[in-house]
Scaffold this motif. Structure first.
Motif, PDB file in Angstrom:
ATOM      1  N   LEU A   9     -29.166  42.577 -32.898  1.00 16.13           N
ATOM      2  CA  LEU A   9     -28.494  41.881 -31.867  1.00 16.13           C
ATOM      3  C   LEU A   9     -28.215  42.424 -31.403  1.00 16.13           C
ATOM      4  CD1 LEU A   9     -27.824  40.043 -34.894  1.00 16.13           C
ATOM      5  CD2 LEU A   9     -26.463  38.181 -33.519  1.00 16.13           C
ATOM      6  N   ALA A  10     -28.253  41.836 -30.351  1.00 17.31           N
ATOM      7  CA  ALA A  10     -27.715  43.199 -28.897  1.00 17.31           C
ATOM      8  C   ALA A  10     -27.191  42.028 -27.719  1.00 17.31           C
ATOM      9  CB  ALA A  10     -28.148  43.391 -28.514  1.00 17.31           C
ATOM     10  N   HIS A  11     -26.355  42.532 -26.831  1.00 23.80           N
ATOM     11  CA  HIS A  11     -26.018  42.338 -25.499  1.00 23.80           C
ATOM     12  C   HIS A  11     -27.393  42.703 -24.578  1.00 23.80           C
ATOM     13  CE1 HIS A  11     -23.271  41.537 -21.985  1.00 23.80           C
ATOM     14  NE2 HIS A  11     -24.097  42.205 -21.441  1.00 23.80           N
ATOM     15  N   VAL A  12     -27.646  42.129 -23.685  1.00 22.05           N
ATOM     16  CA  VAL A  12     -28.795  42.551 -22.773  1.00 22.05           C
ATOM     17  C   VAL A  12     -28.613  43.924 -22.326  1.00 22.05           C
ATOM     18  CG1 VAL A  12     -28.208  41.458 -20.772  1.00 22.05           C
ATOM     19  CG2 VAL A  12     -30.449  41.253 -20.843  1.00 22.05           C
ATOM     20  N   VAL A  79     -27.702  35.771 -22.424  1.00 14.00           N
ATOM     21  CA  VAL A  79     -26.479  34.863 -22.517  1.00 14.00           C
ATOM     22  C   VAL A  79     -27.559  33.156 -22.610  1.00 14.00           C
ATOM     23  CG1 VAL A  79     -25.509  34.470 -20.826  1.00 14.00           C
ATOM     24  CG2 VAL A  79     -24.816  34.487 -22.325  1.00 14.00           C
ATOM     25  N   ASP A  80     -28.671  33.235 -21.489  1.00 13.54           N
ATOM     26  CA  ASP A  80     -29.418  32.113 -21.401  1.00 13.54           C
ATOM     27  C   ASP A  80     -30.022  31.790 -22.716  1.00 13.54           C
ATOM     28  OD1 ASP A  80     -28.137  31.783 -18.657  1.00 13.54           O
ATOM     29  OD2 ASP A  80     -29.938  31.325 -17.833  1.00 13.54           O
ATOM     30  N   PHE A  81     -31.053  32.396 -23.697  1.00 14.03           N
ATOM     31  CA  PHE A  81     -31.430  32.489 -24.354  1.00 14.03           C
ATOM     32  C   PHE A  81     -30.545  32.260 -26.345  1.00 14.03           C
ATOM     33  CE2 PHE A  81     -33.705  34.248 -21.318  1.00 14.03           C
ATOM     34  CZ  PHE A  81     -34.306  32.416 -20.724  1.00 14.03           C
ATOM     35  N   SER A  82     -29.353  32.194 -25.828  1.00 20.10           N
ATOM     36  CA  SER A  82     -28.249  32.469 -26.740  1.00 20.10           C
ATOM     37  C   SER A  82     -28.300  31.646 -28.322  1.00 20.10           C
ATOM     38  CB  SER A  82     -26.923  32.682 -26.681  1.00 20.10           C
ATOM     39  OG  SER A  82     -26.320  31.806 -25.813  1.00 20.10           O
ATOM     40  N   ALA A  83     -28.689  30.340 -27.566  1.00 20.01           N
ATOM     41  CA  ALA A  83     -29.185  29.428 -29.001  1.00 20.01           C
ATOM     42  C   ALA A  83     -30.052  29.631 -29.946  1.00 20.01           C
ATOM     43  CB  ALA A  83     -29.431  28.889 -27.605  1.00 20.01           C
ATOM     44  N   GLU A  84     -31.140  29.843 -28.925  1.00 20.90           N
ATOM     45  CA  GLU A  84     -32.085  31.299 -29.917  1.00 20.90           C
ATOM     46  C   GLU A  84     -31.566  31.643 -30.745  1.00 20.90           C
ATOM     47  OE1 GLU A  84     -36.585  31.730 -30.805  1.00 20.90           O
ATOM     48  OE2 GLU A  84     -35.920  29.705 -29.942  1.00 20.90           O
ATOM     49  N   MET A  85     -30.751  32.634 -30.614  1.00 22.57           N
ATOM     50  CA  MET A  85     -30.624  33.823 -31.341  1.00 22.57           C
ATOM     51  C   MET A  85     -29.388  32.833 -32.434  1.00 22.57           C
ATOM     52  SD  MET A  85     -27.295  35.072 -31.888  1.00 22.57           S
ATOM     53  CE  MET A  85     -26.375  34.673 -30.053  1.00 22.57           C
ATOM     54  N   GLU A  86     -29.272  31.811 -31.930  1.00 22.13           N
ATOM     55  CA  GLU A  86     -27.639  31.627 -33.243  1.00 22.13           C
ATOM     56  C   GLU A  86     -28.822  30.759 -34.286  1.00 22.13           C
ATOM     57  OE1 GLU A  86     -23.752  28.641 -33.734  1.00 22.13           O
ATOM     58  OE2 GLU A  86     -24.952  28.806 -31.512  1.00 22.13           O
ATOM     59  N   GLY A 371     -28.323  28.214 -17.848  1.00 26.32           N
ATOM     60  CA  GLY A 371     -28.129  28.955 -16.698  1.00 26.32           C
ATOM     61  C   GLY A 371     -29.793  29.936 -15.272  1.00 26.32           C
ATOM     62  N   GLU A 372     -29.246  30.710 -15.116  1.00 28.10           N
ATOM     63  CA  GLU A 372     -30.775  30.645 -13.984  1.00 28.10           C
ATOM     64  C   GLU A 372     -32.385  31.445 -14.765  1.00 28.10           C
ATOM     65  OE1 GLU A 372     -31.187  29.511 -10.311  1.00 28.10           O
ATOM     66  OE2 GLU A 372     -28.795  28.369 -10.371  1.00 28.10           O
ATOM     67  N   VAL A 373     -31.909  32.421 -14.843  1.00 29.92           N
ATOM     68  CA  VAL A 373     -33.310  32.758 -15.705  1.00 29.92           C
ATOM     69  C   VAL A 373     -33.822  31.784 -17.094  1.00 29.92           C
ATOM     70  CG1 VAL A 373     -33.182  34.757 -17.487  1.00 29.92           C
ATOM     71  CG2 VAL A 373     -31.658  35.558 -16.438  1.00 29.92           C
ATOM     72  N   GLN A 374     -33.575  30.900 -17.817  1.00 23.92           N
ATOM     73  CA  GLN A 374     -33.093  29.539 -18.494  1.00 23.92           C
ATOM     74  C   GLN A 374     -34.652  28.905 -17.959  1.00 23.92           C
ATOM     75  OE1 GLN A 374     -31.049  27.291 -21.133  1.00 23.92           O
ATOM     76  NE2 GLN A 374     -32.578  26.866 -22.000  1.00 23.92           N
ATOM     77  N   ILE A 375     -33.562  28.887 -16.321  1.00 25.48           N
ATOM     78  CA  ILE A 375     -34.546  27.512 -15.406  1.00 25.48           C
ATOM     79  C   ILE A 375     -35.946  28.385 -15.605  1.00 25.48           C
ATOM     80  CG2 ILE A 375     -34.640  26.649 -13.818  1.00 25.48           C
ATOM     81  CD1 ILE A 375     -31.556  26.551 -13.670  1.00 25.48           C
ATOM     82  N   GLU A 376     -36.107  29.433 -14.979  1.00 20.61           N
ATOM     83  CA  GLU A 376     -37.224  30.555 -14.374  1.00 20.61           C
ATOM     84  C   GLU A 376     -37.749  30.526 -15.894  1.00 20.61           C
ATOM     85  OE1 GLU A 376     -38.508  31.670 -11.454  1.00 20.61           O
ATOM     86  OE2 GLU A 376     -36.534  30.749 -10.802  1.00 20.61           O
TER      87      GLU A 376
END
Length: 391
Positions: A9-12, A79-86, A371-376
């Motif tokens: 795991l990590a911050h982007v 952070v936009d994909f943190s649910a996948e990480m969790e 957020g924006e990245v997830q929308i894309e």
């Protein structure tokens, strides 16, 4: 062979995928080091991940470390994909938290740290990018102690002339250990393993994944100080992810937490495990059975969901990280709304936090997003999967 599931795991931009590549290279899993910026990283199997240079979906790699089989689960750092990480946290035995030495502990790092505490996962830290100008090991260690835990200990001292300081730092993490150390001036490997497992000690390693410095020492530490869990003989499994392969087959990713899962075995009253796949990167091998400790993808199940337990496993608690932004999905004029709703529900199985809702009064489809990245990414996914251009 003993099995261990380790998440990374990590911050982007901390260099998580680069460290994964280094680990896979040193353990003989891959012959050539891939790079995120060269778009050839072993675990970035999805074309959009290669283009963007970020991890979007959690992936697994299988390798051997000493006498153990390790499943490495790479998780998204954005952070936009943190649910996948969790979702992956519920199946980990240990975690590797990668921290960017140039930036130190960032906001999202704190979120990850709190989640690791919530799921009670023993954690090793790799402080990366130490080759960059301005990185100061002493300052970083002080920051880790202050912001994460007093029990973050520099394990690079273990083999140096600072060994007595190292043993002293380890001993103060646990009262029993301190008493033992004061009496004997010794600490055994099994003592250290025990306090790491109990989350009373967090080993810290420093290096540069890109330059391959400190990675070998880190692997030695991982091999030496991890304990293999003991599993019950009764069958248990925990589902943590739903996905689909290129042919559209629905995959239920699960960890076997007790006993053994055999192919064609009934998992519900009506559905059985048609195939048991062991993935590593983009490829998989079929298995006749999966013993406890295995991470596998099972076909033939149509109703599973992340957090579901089979056998002795209970249903997981609700995840902490949930999106708060509600978006309306705009469809092209010639698109059949109800057909599209059905297709989006398929995506929701894979990303439960999307909460796809049909608003009857307004005649609109709504989704929850981070957020924006997830929308894309979502727009791209819908186009790729269903050939519909949405906004």
């Amino acid at each position: 062979m003993e099995k261990l599931v380790v998440g990374i795991l990590a911050h982007v931009d901390a260099g998580k995928t680069t460290l994964s590549e280094g680990i896979l290279y040193l353990t003989g899993k891959i012959r050539k080091l891939g790079r995120v910026d060269h778009k050839d990283a072993y675990l970035d199997t999805y074309n959009l991940e290669r283009e963007r240079g970020i991890t979007i979906f959690s992936k697994q790699a299988e390798f051997e470390l000493g006498n153990r089989g390790i499943t490495l689960l790479d998780t998204p750092g954005h952070v936009d994909f943190s649910a996948e990480m969790e979702r992956t946290l519920q199946v980990l035995d240990y975690a590797i938290l990668v921290i960017n030495g140039a930036d130190g502990v960032q906001g999202h790092t704190m979120t990850l740290w709190r989640l690791l505490a919530r799921y009670q996962i023993p954690t090793f830290l790799f402080i990366n990018k130490m080759d960059q100008d301005g990185t100061d090991k002493e300052k970083l260690l002080a920051e880790l102690k202050k912001r994460l835990s007093d029990n973050c200990v520099d394990f690079t001292w273990e083999k140096s002339d600072l060994q007595s300081q190292f043993l002293e730092d380890v001993s103060v993490c646990d009262e029993e250990l301190l008493e033992k150390y004061l009496e004997t001036e010794e600490i055994s490997t099994s003592d250290i393993r025990k306090v790491i497992k109990e989350r009373k000690l967090f080993p810290c390693f420093f290096g540069s994944a890109l330059k391959m410095t400190g990675v070998e020492e880190f692997l030695h530490g991982l091999e030496k100080y991890c304990e293999t869990p003991e599993y019950p003989s009764e069958f248990g499994a925990k589902v943590f992810k739903i996905a689909r392969d290129d042919q559209g087959n629905r995959l239920s990713y699960m960890k076997i937490t007790g006993g053994t899962l055999k192919v064609k075995e009934l998992l519900t009253d009506t559905e059985k495990a048609d195939q048991i796949r062991i993935y590593s990167g983009a490829k998989f091998e079929l298995a006749k059975e999966a013993p406890a400790g295995t991470i596998c993808a099972v076909t033939g199940l149509s109703q599973t969901h992340p957090g579901q337990g089979f056998g002795i496993e209970q249903e997981s608690e609700m995840p902490v990280l949930e999106p708060v932004l509600n978006y309306r999905i705009l469809l092209p004029e010639d698109c059949d709304v109800h057909q599209m709703l059905k297709k989006l529900k398929e995506l929701e199985e894979e990303e439960p936090e999307l909460h796809i809702v049909w608003n009857e009064q307004l005649g609109e489809i709504h989704a929850m997003l981070m957020g924006e990245v997830q929308i894309e990414i979502l727009k791209h996914l819908i186009w790729e999967r269903f050939h519909v251009a949405v906004e």
